[in-house]
Write an enzyme that holds these catalytic residues in place. Structure first.
Site, short mmCIF file in Angstrom:
data_model
loop_
_atom_site.label_atom_id
_atom_site.label_comp_id
_atom_site.label_asym_id
_atom_site.label_seq_id
_atom_site.Cartn_x
_atom_site.Cartn_y
_atom_site.Cartn_z
N TYR A 99 0.49 -2.38 1.58
CA TYR A 99 1.14 -3.10 0.53
C TYR A 99 2.03 -2.23 -0.31
CZ TYR A 99 -1.97 -0.98 -3.00
OH TYR A 99 -2.66 -0.17 -3.98
N CYS A 100 2.82 -2.89 -1.09
CA CYS A 100 3.80 -2.45 -2.01
C CYS A 100 3.66 -3.15 -3.31
CB CYS A 100 5.06 -2.08 -1.65
SG CYS A 100 6.05 -3.56 -1.22
N LYS A 101 4.84 -3.23 -4.11
CA LYS A 101 4.72 -4.01 -5.38
C LYS A 101 4.86 -5.50 -5.03
CE LYS A 101 7.47 -4.76 -9.52
NZ LYS A 101 8.42 -4.11 -10.41
N ILE A 131 1.30 -6.05 -4.76
CA ILE A 131 0.17 -5.74 -6.09
C ILE A 131 0.15 -6.91 -7.04
CG2 ILE A 131 1.37 -4.01 -7.41
CD1 ILE A 131 -1.12 -2.80 -7.56
#
Length: 335
Positions: free
Chosen positions: A63-65, A91
């Site tokens: 995952y990232c932003k 996130i």
């Protein structure tokens, strides 16, 4: 083709389980990770993803932003033979707890103090929604968030209320870095000679290239009143304060030898003879030089001074707004 699911399809227990088995990978930067991340996730920035070494018998969730960088990372890891699932939404889609708090009626610094205490009790990533009636809070909370490192998710002002949503970020060292270009002044006095000194110092500092803020509180608010009297509705106590306060900056008394206003006239006469700028001209110079002028919202409320009575260039704020500037300033003066 990379497999993808939305972040919200995994509940908190599933995320904890993945984190415990080192199958949850955060591909953002180190700085982003330190501010906020899913507990137990392993940091592996996308730019270094080719160096990742894992167990090809496991399925890894990245995952990232928001999901874009993690998709790129997932493709690269898949090419290396790993079983990868990209968490869409990132996130930002992570479920958060949001506690609603109402601080209506509290004056500065009450709302900021209470918010600070509440945020300290939260877990990283949790959110609170606060409602405040103090008009200075709109500016204060932005300065507070900037100083503490917590995120101001949203901020709106309507119907005499300010509503803010704040997310707790990871605790970090908050050492303040001072700047040699900062000068801040608190003008507490309502006396002409002291107000003149404040504006003279402020204008000189600004001319020398410094970033200058003047915070007007209690009696000092008279220095930023409009030249012409404004008719506003006031209560009995507010009317009593009106009788004690000068109608505008020009009529402020002297700190010594005021002599029922005669000293003021003498001072202004001498200033004109010596070609010294008046309080009104000095104030306009400050405005022209983009000096930040802040009127204390709490003092205004206590002393019955309405925003309509102040010059348009003044912003309404509280102690949080001022501290946001003074914490980084090299020079701090109290007049």
């Amino acid at each position: 083709m990379v497999k993808s699911i939305h972040m919200n399809e995994l509940n908190s227990n599933q995320l904890k389980k993945l984190a415990k088995s080192n199958q949850l990978i955060d591909v953002r930067t180190k700085e982003e990770f330190e501010l906020n991340h899913i507990d137990g996730a392993v940091l592996h920035p996308v730019e270094n993803i080719n160096s990742f070494i894992g167990d090809k018998n496991k399925t890894y969730y990245v995952y990232c932003k928001s999901g874009r960088r993690s998709l790129n990372a997932a493709k690269k890891l898949e090419e290396k033979g790993y079983d990868i699932v990209n968490l869409e939404g990132g996130i930002l889609a992570k479920p958060t707890k949001k506690k609603q708090l109402n601080y209506s009626g509290l004056q500065c610094p009450g709302p900021i103090v209470n918010i600070s205490q509440e945020v300290n009790r939260l877990n990283t990533g949790d959110e609170i929604e606060v409602t405040v009636t103090d008009p200075g809070f709109y500016s204060d909370v932005k300065a507070w968030a900037d100083q503490t490192g917590h995120s101001l998710i949203s901020l709106e002002q309507n119907d005499n209320k300010v509503i803010a949503v704040i997310r707790k970020e990871k605790e970090r060292d908050m050492d303040v870095t001072t700047t040699k270009n900062g000068t801040t002044i608190v003008l507490f006095s309502g006396e002409l000679d002291k107000a003149l000194a404040a504006f003279i110092i402020a204008n000189g500092a600004r001319a020398a290239g410094r970033d200058v803020t003047i915070f007007f509180t209690f009696w000092g608010l008279s220095a930023v009143k409009k030249d012409d009297e404004v008719n506003v509705k006031k209560s009995g106590i507010e009317k009593a304060f009106d009788l004690m306060l000068p109608s505008n900056a020009v009529n402020m008394p002297l700190s010594k030898m005021n002599m029922f206003g005669l000293g003021n006239l003498m001072m202004r006469f001498v200033m004109k003879q010596k070609n010294v700028d008046s309080i009104v001209k000095l104030r306009q110079q400050a405005i022209d030089q983009d000096i930040r002028l802040i009127a204390c919202a709490m003092s205004m409320d206590v002393m019955g001074i309405k925003q309509e009575e102040l010059i348009d260039e003044v912003e309404i704020g509280g102690v949080g707004t001022y501290i946001g500037d003074t914490a980084k300033a090299e020079h701090n003066l109290f007049i």
